[in-house]
Design an enzyme around this catalytic site. Structure first.
Site, PDB file in Angstrom:
ATOM      1  N   ASN A  14       1.153  -0.920  -0.151  1.00 52.62           N
ATOM      2  CA  ASN A  14       0.692   0.012  -0.066  1.00 52.62           C
ATOM      3  C   ASN A  14       1.269   1.447  -0.430  1.00 52.62           C
ATOM      4  OD1 ASN A  14      -1.156   2.564   0.921  1.00 52.62           O
ATOM      5  ND2 ASN A  14      -3.149   0.485   1.749  1.00 52.62           N
ATOM      6  N   GLY A  16       0.241   4.371  -0.125  1.00 54.42           N
ATOM      7  CA  GLY A  16      -0.230   5.432   1.010  1.00 54.42           C
ATOM      8  C   GLY A  16       0.944   5.349   2.632  1.00 54.42           C
ATOM      9  N   ASP A  74      -1.273  -3.137  10.369  1.00 54.43           N
ATOM     10  CA  ASP A  74      -3.146  -3.819  10.178  1.00 54.43           C
ATOM     11  C   ASP A  74      -3.398  -2.647  11.273  1.00 54.43           C
ATOM     12  OD1 ASP A  74      -4.636  -5.943   8.864  1.00 54.43           O
ATOM     13  OD2 ASP A  74      -6.442  -6.014  11.084  1.00 54.43           O
ATOM     14  N   GLY A 157      -7.727   5.905   1.660  1.00 57.26           N
ATOM     15  CA  GLY A 157      -8.714   5.053   1.853  1.00 57.26           C
ATOM     16  C   GLY A 157      -9.744   5.702   2.373  1.00 57.26           C
ATOM     17  N   TYR A 158     -10.098   5.916   3.532  1.00 58.41           N
ATOM     18  CA  TYR A 158     -11.465   6.490   4.512  1.00 58.41           C
ATOM     19  C   TYR A 158     -11.009   7.764   4.657  1.00 58.41           C
ATOM     20  CZ  TYR A 158     -13.070   1.381   4.443  1.00 58.41           C
ATOM     21  OH  TYR A 158     -13.689   0.017   4.178  1.00 58.41           O
ATOM     22  N   ASP A 159     -10.067   8.439   4.984  1.00 58.40           N
ATOM     23  CA  ASP A 159      -9.425   9.058   5.033  1.00 58.40           C
ATOM     24  C   ASP A 159     -10.441  10.960   4.860  1.00 58.40           C
ATOM     25  OD1 ASP A 159      -7.945   8.679   6.478  1.00 58.40           O
ATOM     26  OD2 ASP A 159      -5.588   9.373   4.927  1.00 58.40           O
ATOM     27  N   LYS A 179      -2.656  15.285   9.900  1.00 57.78           N
ATOM     28  CA  LYS A 179      -2.597  13.383   9.798  1.00 57.78           C
ATOM     29  C   LYS A 179      -1.356  13.388  10.327  1.00 57.78           C
ATOM     30  CE  LYS A 179      -3.779   9.740   6.965  1.00 57.78           C
ATOM     31  NZ  LYS A 179      -3.737   8.931   5.501  1.00 57.78           N
TER      32      LYS A 179
END
Length: 211
Positions: A14, A16, A74, A157-159, A179
């Site tokens: 990933n 990110g 995770d 993602g869900y950011d 962040k």
């Protein structure tokens, strides 16, 4: 510098996450290795029952394949209205893309009241040595709410739909510096960094870390 630790594998594909990990640890006196530096490795099954178990599974699998110390994380998004879902299944929730997952999550919150949109991001970072000994586990959490619609192009993602507590904008809109200070992964990586600095300074041995 502790001679046992000169390289650390960032055990994720990933990009990110890779960016955030390198931002947090990149100035330490060790070489951060990437999965692309090795021949293709099939990702392990993430069949653990907790973030901790999955992080260890991933770190141990990649450490075993490469012979290198490995760092894996995770993470998941837990939403009040969904009784903690998607949680461990956050990366496999809905379709293959971030936008698919965001759309599915928002579709499940159409009847949720404001207080029911409360949520938290959770991240666990594990470091495992080349013999699959768990050396360190770090956990970070960030509370907030789920927005009515995605906003901003930052993060991943869900950011774009997660508004951290104390702010009026999503992680997708906020400066990356925010962040990097407040997110679940930032907090877990800060604790991981402290562990690595102690190890590299010679204040901690592998046997002490894995005990």
């Amino acid at each position: 510098m502790n001679k046992q630790l000169q390289e650390l594998l960032i055990a994720t594909s990933n990009q990110g996450k890779v960016t955030e990990i390198k931002s947090a640890l990149g100035d330490l006196p060790l070489e951060l290795r990437l999965l692309q530096n090795y021949s293709p490795i099939a990702p392990p099954d993430e069949n653990g029952t907790s973030y901790e178990e999955n992080a260890i599974l991933k770190a141990a699998a990649y450490a075993g394949h490469t012979g290198c110390w490995a760092l894996a994380d995770d993470s998941g998004l837990e939403v009040e209205y969904l009784q903690g879902a998607p949680g461990l299944k956050s990366a496999r929730f809905g379709g293959p893309s971030d936008s698919d997952r965001v759309d599915l999550l928002l579709s499940k919150l159409t009847e949720a009241g404001a207080h029911q949109r409360e949520a938290r991001f959770v991240c666990v970072v594990a470091i495992v040595d080349s013999e699959a000994t768990v050396l360190n586990i770090a956990r970070g959490e960030c509370t907030g709410t789920i927005a009515q619609a995605p906003a901003g192009n930052g993060g991943f993602g869900y950011d774009p739909i997660f508004i951290p507590q104390g702010y009026a904008s999503s992680f997708g809109e906020l400066p990356i510096e925010v962040k990097d200070r407040t997110s679940h992964r930032a907090l877990a990586l800060a604790a991981t960094r402290a562990f690595l600095m102690s190890f590299l300074d010679g204040n901690l041995t592998a046997s002490e870390a894995g005990s």
